[in-house]
Design a protein around this motif. Structure first.
Motif, mmCIF file in Angstrom:
data_model
loop_
_atom_site.group_PDB
_atom_site.id
_atom_site.type_symbol
_atom_site.label_atom_id
_atom_site.label_comp_id
_atom_site.label_asym_id
_atom_site.label_seq_id
_atom_site.Cartn_x
_atom_site.Cartn_y
_atom_site.Cartn_z
ATOM 1 N N VAL A 32 43.155 -63.794 98.128
ATOM 2 C CA VAL A 32 42.013 -64.592 98.558
ATOM 3 C C VAL A 32 40.859 -64.264 97.631
ATOM 4 O O VAL A 32 40.497 -63.110 97.464
ATOM 5 C CB VAL A 32 41.620 -64.277 100.020
ATOM 6 C CG1 VAL A 32 40.398 -65.076 100.430
ATOM 7 C CG2 VAL A 32 42.786 -64.557 100.955
ATOM 8 N N GLY A 33 40.331 -65.291 97.019
ATOM 9 C CA GLY A 33 39.171 -65.121 96.164
ATOM 10 C C GLY A 33 37.922 -65.567 96.896
ATOM 11 O O GLY A 33 37.903 -65.658 98.125
ATOM 12 N N LYS A 34 36.900 -65.888 96.138
ATOM 13 C CA LYS A 34 35.644 -66.343 96.736
ATOM 14 C C LYS A 34 35.742 -67.778 97.239
ATOM 15 O O LYS A 34 35.001 -68.169 98.125
ATOM 16 C CB LYS A 34 34.508 -66.232 95.717
ATOM 17 C CG LYS A 34 34.175 -64.811 95.351
ATOM 18 C CD LYS A 34 33.056 -64.772 94.334
ATOM 19 C CE LYS A 34 32.761 -63.337 93.951
ATOM 20 N NZ LYS A 34 31.699 -63.268 92.951
ATOM 21 N N THR A 35 36.656 -68.558 96.657
ATOM 22 C CA THR A 35 36.696 -69.983 96.964
ATOM 23 C C THR A 35 37.942 -70.440 97.705
ATOM 24 O O THR A 35 37.924 -71.483 98.337
ATOM 25 C CB THR A 35 36.616 -70.812 95.664
ATOM 26 O OG1 THR A 35 37.759 -70.509 94.862
ATOM 27 C CG2 THR A 35 35.349 -70.512 94.906
ATOM 28 N N ASN A 36 39.030 -69.700 97.593
ATOM 29 C CA ASN A 36 40.309 -70.233 98.050
ATOM 30 C C ASN A 36 41.312 -69.110 98.266
ATOM 31 O O ASN A 36 41.160 -68.018 97.726
ATOM 32 C CB ASN A 36 40.850 -71.201 96.987
ATOM 33 C CG ASN A 36 41.881 -72.154 97.494
ATOM 34 O OD1 ASN A 36 42.218 -72.156 98.676
ATOM 35 N ND2 ASN A 36 42.385 -72.985 96.602
ATOM 36 N N ARG A 37 42.345 -69.414 99.038
ATOM 37 C CA ARG A 37 43.511 -68.535 99.151
ATOM 38 C C ARG A 37 44.591 -69.118 98.256
ATOM 39 O O ARG A 37 44.828 -70.324 98.252
ATOM 40 C CB ARG A 37 44.010 -68.495 100.596
ATOM 41 C CG ARG A 37 45.303 -67.737 100.728
ATOM 42 C CD ARG A 37 45.811 -67.747 102.142
ATOM 43 N NE ARG A 37 47.180 -67.253 102.144
ATOM 44 C CZ ARG A 37 47.797 -66.860 103.225
ATOM 45 N NH1 ARG A 37 47.205 -66.915 104.403
ATOM 46 N NH2 ARG A 37 49.031 -66.415 103.159
ATOM 47 N N TYR B 168 46.863 -78.174 89.313
ATOM 48 C CA TYR B 168 46.905 -77.689 90.694
ATOM 49 C C TYR B 168 45.917 -78.419 91.611
ATOM 50 O O TYR B 168 45.767 -78.053 92.766
ATOM 51 C CB TYR B 168 46.639 -76.180 90.726
ATOM 52 C CG TYR B 168 47.734 -75.398 90.023
ATOM 53 C CD1 TYR B 168 48.984 -75.269 90.590
ATOM 54 C CD2 TYR B 168 47.509 -74.818 88.781
ATOM 55 C CE1 TYR B 168 49.999 -74.574 89.948
ATOM 56 C CE2 TYR B 168 48.511 -74.116 88.135
ATOM 57 C CZ TYR B 168 49.748 -74.000 88.715
ATOM 58 O OH TYR B 168 50.748 -73.316 88.079
ATOM 59 N N GLN B 169 45.242 -79.433 91.070
ATOM 60 C CA GLN B 169 44.271 -80.229 91.825
ATOM 61 C C GLN B 169 43.222 -79.331 92.494
ATOM 62 O O GLN B 169 43.029 -79.332 93.702
ATOM 63 C CB GLN B 169 44.981 -81.110 92.852
ATOM 64 C CG GLN B 169 45.902 -82.112 92.192
ATOM 65 C CD GLN B 169 46.592 -83.027 93.165
ATOM 66 O OE1 GLN B 169 46.460 -82.914 94.366
ATOM 67 N NE2 GLN B 169 47.344 -83.971 92.623
ATOM 68 N N LEU B 170 42.542 -78.564 91.653
ATOM 69 C CA LEU B 170 41.534 -77.607 92.104
ATOM 70 C C LEU B 170 40.152 -78.036 91.638
ATOM 71 O O LEU B 170 40.006 -78.769 90.655
ATOM 72 C CB LEU B 170 41.835 -76.215 91.513
ATOM 73 C CG LEU B 170 43.173 -75.593 91.864
ATOM 74 C CD1 LEU B 170 43.395 -74.334 91.025
ATOM 75 C CD2 LEU B 170 43.260 -75.275 93.345
#
Length: 90
Positions: free
Chosen positions: A24-29, A72-74
């Motif tokens: 888990v980062g700051k924006t997403n898992r 990855y559609q991020l």
């Protein structure tokens, strides 16, 4: 068409190493399967298990602006976070 009539371009087996990693980062898992194989000339096969997107990734791909975001559609922020993480593998 029966299976005997298929024209195979290749049919090979290879031992691979797969590392399953979730972070888990700051924006997403991210839930990833990272496969190491001789098949892709030193690049990794990186599967995003949540989105069912995958790509063959090497250092040159990580340096390509917008590549991870597209595959990855991020968002840009999510892509940068994944990029920083994947640099430790290539």
């Amino acid at each position: 068409m029966s299976q005997d009539e298929w024209i195979y371009l290749y049919d090979e087996k290879e031992n691979t190493t797969t590392r399953y990693i979730s972070f888990v980062g700051k924006t997403n898992r991210f839930d990833l399967a990272i496969m190491t194989t001789d098949r892709f000339y030193g690049k990794l096969l990186v599967l995003d298990l949540q989105s069912n997107h995958y790509a063959i990734i090497g250092e040159d791909d990580l340096e390509e602006p917008g590549y991870l975001e597209h595959v990855y559609q991020l968002s840009q922020e999510e892509g940068e976070e994944l990029r920083k993480f994947l640099y430790s593998f290539v």
